[in-house]
Design a protein around this motif. Sequence first.
Motif, PDB file in Angstrom:
ATOM      1  N   ASN A   1     -10.020  -0.736  -9.155  1.00 30.45           N
ATOM      2  CA  ASN A   1      -9.531   0.167  -8.092  1.00 30.45           C
ATOM      3  C   ASN A   1      -8.991  -0.561  -6.867  1.00 30.45           C
ATOM      4  O   ASN A   1      -9.098  -0.058  -5.749  1.00 30.45           O
ATOM      5  CB  ASN A   1     -10.641   1.147  -7.663  1.00 30.45           C
ATOM      6  N   GLU A   2      -8.400  -1.719  -7.070  1.00 34.78           N
ATOM      7  CA  GLU A   2      -7.724  -2.420  -5.966  1.00 34.78           C
ATOM      8  C   GLU A   2      -6.500  -1.610  -5.549  1.00 34.78           C
ATOM      9  O   GLU A   2      -5.605  -1.339  -6.363  1.00 34.78           O
ATOM     10  CB  GLU A   2      -7.331  -3.834  -6.407  1.00 34.78           C
ATOM     11  N   ALA A   3      -6.457  -1.242  -4.260  1.00 34.73           N
ATOM     12  CA  ALA A   3      -5.380  -0.373  -3.753  1.00 34.73           C
ATOM     13  C   ALA A   3      -3.985  -0.920  -4.070  1.00 34.73           C
ATOM     14  O   ALA A   3      -3.101  -0.180  -4.503  1.00 34.73           O
ATOM     15  CB  ALA A   3      -5.528  -0.188  -2.233  1.00 34.73           C
ATOM     16  N   ALA A   4      -3.813  -2.216  -3.881  1.00 31.48           N
ATOM     17  CA  ALA A   4      -2.467  -2.797  -4.004  1.00 31.48           C
ATOM     18  C   ALA A   4      -1.989  -2.882  -5.454  1.00 31.48           C
ATOM     19  O   ALA A   4      -0.817  -3.144  -5.700  1.00 31.48           O
ATOM     20  CB  ALA A   4      -2.448  -4.183  -3.376  1.00 31.48           C
TER      21      ALA A   4
ATOM     22  N   ALA B   1      -9.100   3.250   9.636  1.00 25.23           N
ATOM     23  CA  ALA B   1      -7.993   2.281   9.571  1.00 25.23           C
ATOM     24  C   ALA B   1      -6.793   2.714  10.421  1.00 25.23           C
ATOM     25  O   ALA B   1      -6.204   1.904  11.141  1.00 25.23           O
ATOM     26  CB  ALA B   1      -7.558   2.086   8.124  1.00 25.23           C
TER      27      ALA B   1
ATOM     28  N   GLU C   1       6.183   5.853  -0.653  1.00 23.77           N
ATOM     29  CA  GLU C   1       5.932   4.463  -0.253  1.00 23.77           C
ATOM     30  C   GLU C   1       4.451   4.166  -0.053  1.00 23.77           C
ATOM     31  O   GLU C   1       4.083   3.056   0.324  1.00 23.77           O
ATOM     32  CB  GLU C   1       6.700   4.149   1.037  1.00 23.77           C
TER      33      GLU C   1
ATOM     34  N   CYS D   1     -10.798   4.344   1.049  1.00 27.13           N
ATOM     35  CA  CYS D   1      -9.746   3.443   1.518  1.00 27.13           C
ATOM     36  C   CYS D   1      -8.390   4.123   1.398  1.00 27.13           C
ATOM     37  O   CYS D   1      -8.187   4.978   0.534  1.00 27.13           O
ATOM     38  CB  CYS D   1      -9.710   2.164   0.680  1.00 27.13           C
ATOM     39  N   GLN D   2      -7.475   3.710   2.246  1.00 26.19           N
ATOM     40  CA  GLN D   2      -6.084   4.142   2.097  1.00 26.19           C
ATOM     41  C   GLN D   2      -5.546   3.607   0.766  1.00 26.19           C
ATOM     42  O   GLN D   2      -5.843   2.489   0.365  1.00 26.19           O
ATOM     43  CB  GLN D   2      -5.242   3.594   3.247  1.00 26.19           C
ATOM     44  N   GLY D   3      -4.773   4.444   0.088  1.00 25.81           N
ATOM     45  CA  GLY D   3      -4.122   3.966  -1.135  1.00 25.81           C
ATOM     46  C   GLY D   3      -4.981   3.966  -2.383  1.00 25.81           C
ATOM     47  O   GLY D   3      -4.560   3.425  -3.405  1.00 25.81           O
ATOM     48  N   VAL D   4      -6.195   4.532  -2.312  1.00 21.70           N
ATOM     49  CA  VAL D   4      -7.023   4.598  -3.520  1.00 21.70           C
ATOM     50  C   VAL D   4      -7.582   6.007  -3.733  1.00 21.70           C
ATOM     51  O   VAL D   4      -7.677   6.813  -2.812  1.00 21.70           O
ATOM     52  CB  VAL D   4      -8.219   3.599  -3.519  1.00 21.70           C
TER      53      VAL D   4
ATOM     54  N   CYS E   1     -11.467  -2.028   2.954  1.00 21.54           N
ATOM     55  CA  CYS E   1     -10.240  -1.227   2.952  1.00 21.54           C
ATOM     56  C   CYS E   1      -9.108  -2.019   3.574  1.00 21.54           C
ATOM     57  O   CYS E   1      -9.330  -2.867   4.430  1.00 21.54           O
ATOM     58  CB  CYS E   1     -10.435   0.062   3.756  1.00 21.54           C
ATOM     59  N   GLN E   2      -7.903  -1.707   3.156  1.00 26.31           N
ATOM     60  CA  GLN E   2      -6.733  -2.251   3.834  1.00 26.31           C
ATOM     61  C   GLN E   2      -6.716  -1.739   5.272  1.00 26.31           C
ATOM     62  O   GLN E   2      -7.051  -0.586   5.534  1.00 26.31           O
ATOM     63  CB  GLN E   2      -5.457  -1.807   3.112  1.00 26.31           C
ATOM     64  N   GLY E   3      -6.335  -2.609   6.195  1.00 27.34           N
ATOM     65  CA  GLY E   3      -6.173  -2.180   7.579  1.00 27.34           C
ATOM     66  C   GLY E   3      -7.456  -2.078   8.385  1.00 27.34           C
ATOM     67  O   GLY E   3      -7.424  -1.564   9.500  1.00 27.34           O
ATOM     68  N   VAL E   4      -8.582  -2.562   7.850  1.00 25.57           N
ATOM     69  CA  VAL E   4      -9.820  -2.536   8.639  1.00 25.57           C
ATOM     70  C   VAL E   4     -10.539  -3.882   8.589  1.00 25.57           C
ATOM     71  O   VAL E   4     -10.345  -4.685   7.686  1.00 25.57           O
ATOM     72  CB  VAL E   4     -10.824  -1.435   8.189  1.00 25.57           C
TER      73      VAL E   4
ATOM     74  N   TYR F   1      -2.274  -0.378  -7.762  1.00 28.12           N
ATOM     75  CA  TYR F   1      -1.812   0.892  -8.340  1.00 28.12           C
ATOM     76  C   TYR F   1      -0.337   0.767  -8.727  1.00 28.12           C
ATOM     77  O   TYR F   1       0.070   1.144  -9.813  1.00 28.12           O
ATOM     78  CB  TYR F   1      -1.984   2.045  -7.336  1.00 28.12           C
TER      79      TYR F   1
ATOM     80  N   ARG G   1       2.503   5.019   2.332  1.00 28.33           N
ATOM     81  CA  ARG G   1       2.245   4.624   3.721  1.00 28.33           C
ATOM     82  C   ARG G   1       1.825   5.860   4.492  1.00 28.33           C
ATOM     83  O   ARG G   1       2.157   6.969   4.122  1.00 28.33           O
ATOM     84  CB  ARG G   1       3.515   4.068   4.364  1.00 28.33           C
TER      85      ARG G   1
ATOM     86  N   THR H   1     -10.009  -4.121  -2.135  1.00 25.86           N
ATOM     87  CA  THR H   1     -10.803  -2.890  -2.047  1.00 25.86           C
ATOM     88  C   THR H   1     -11.836  -2.822  -3.174  1.00 25.86           C
ATOM     89  O   THR H   1     -12.662  -1.913  -3.194  1.00 25.86           O
ATOM     90  CB  THR H   1      -9.902  -1.632  -2.104  1.00 25.86           C
TER      91      THR H   1
END
Lengths: 271, 271
Positions: free
Chosen positions: B252-255, A254, A47, A157-160, B157-160, B257, A49, B97
């Motif tokens: 390289n946008e995390a979302a 994060a 997921e 970053c998370q997810g990359v 980053c996501q979440g920051v 992928y 996460r 990102t």
Amino acid sequence: MKVTIAGGVHGNELIGIYIVKKLMRENFWLKDIAIDYLLANPKAIKECRRYIDYDLNRSFSQEALSKDSHIYEYERAKVLKKRLEDTDFLIDLHTTTANMGITIVLSKDDPLSANIAKILAREYENVKILRWFGTEEGNFINSCVKSSITIEVGPVCQGVLDASIFFNTLKVLKRALDILRKDEKMDEKVVCYDIYDYRDFPREDEELAGMIHPEFLGRDYQLLHHGDPIFLRFDEEEIFYEGEPSYPVFINEAAYYEKKIAFCLAKKNML
Amino acid sequence: MKVTIAGGVHGNELIGIYIVKKLMRENFWLKDIAIDYLLANPKAIKECRRYIDYDLNRSFSQEALSKDSHIYEYERAKVLKKRLEDTDFLIDLHTTTANMGITIVLSKDDPLSANIAKILAREYENVKILRWFGTEEGNFINSCVKSSITIEVGPVCQGVLDASIFFNTLKVLKRALDILRKDEKMDEKVVCYDIYDYRDFPREDEELAGMIHPEFLGRDYQLLHHGDPIFLRFDEEEIFYEGEPSYPVFINEAAYYEKKIAFCLAKKNML
């Protein structure tokens, strides 16, 4: 000697996950060392996460390990503890959104782990040693084994994925295995940082009221003095550091927003 | 005139969420404009995740809006569509990102939206205009309203939160409101970028087989030529761009992928 290389203790920290997958696919092996590759939190990895129900890397306390629970990570921790029973050395791969370069985190006072960290820190300019002996939230996965290092790399970053950081991490990981295999020793003292405190973001009724100050962001491992700006509130008021000179780490990580940690404070010591 | 300012269409893009919260708390208002503040995906915001079941910003197609479903975001989209019925202008706040500075995304061919984007792009050096008229995945929230801009800022980053980017975004948002209020017009032509294609990461059996090439990472809006490196495989093989000269965005946008988008390709035009 059996070494476990773990990725994906946090499912959205992709560098460790894909290093483990790469080495598995290539059947990477070393003479005299049995390597066990571990993708620690498969559900969270799927997921993308950090975790499903609770931070797996805080799920190894006696309490968590002893009781039945509906928390996926608590159940997973029991499985991992069993799997790690005959592991002599654990290398656990993590990323952080903080500007921490390559940090070797030591989670207990163990000569074998310290020796490897010292050799790595001496050989690579961007490698630092951080000692973090646990949190109130629950024990790290490292608590299952006698000897271990955590390789924590950032900023990512998370997810990359980040290719430069990926291959730098891989280089340090392979060198760590090499040191283990050859049983290299180092007697010199090396600088290390010891986490001793945390600071939360400014909040109002639990709600975030500000951010890391732009002049402070990215200044991990740079000495912080009383009076230096640390936060900028949403209403533009600046907040300044109060306390003894310290080295900040995990600035703006994060995953630590929900843990109420804006950054950690460390002292510089010799290891 | 009624303007809706939306944050948290994606629950882990904190800058938009905390700009909306800040303005609500301060009761920010403007003469002649009624502002509706919208935190679009409250469940995802609470969990600091992009979405719960499906990307809310791809949940506004006729199909999604017309059927009963167990997808939280599909149900939420119906609520939002109703709430936006009397909105004259939507400003939707996002982060990426990717190294895209401040990008004004236009999602349909609408003179009022284009005019605001042009004035912003002329006034601020780091503001660019990107036209993206929808995806096969489902319609954006903007499809509910006649006129709108999306303000997409990065790299974050996501979440920051990032204080510099936070206050730069707020400045551009306030200027957009100002342009609306004064009904300012601009007739000059301004550069814009039009997304026309995507590229996926190298994969093997669906699984990621490589990353953005280090020489390509961060080069959003910089002309990409046939033969330039774009990917570095985990086995260290380089992959080079094949195609007509284009401007890459969302590198390289995390979302993306999971959407199988490593980056988007755009053409430069005049608006």
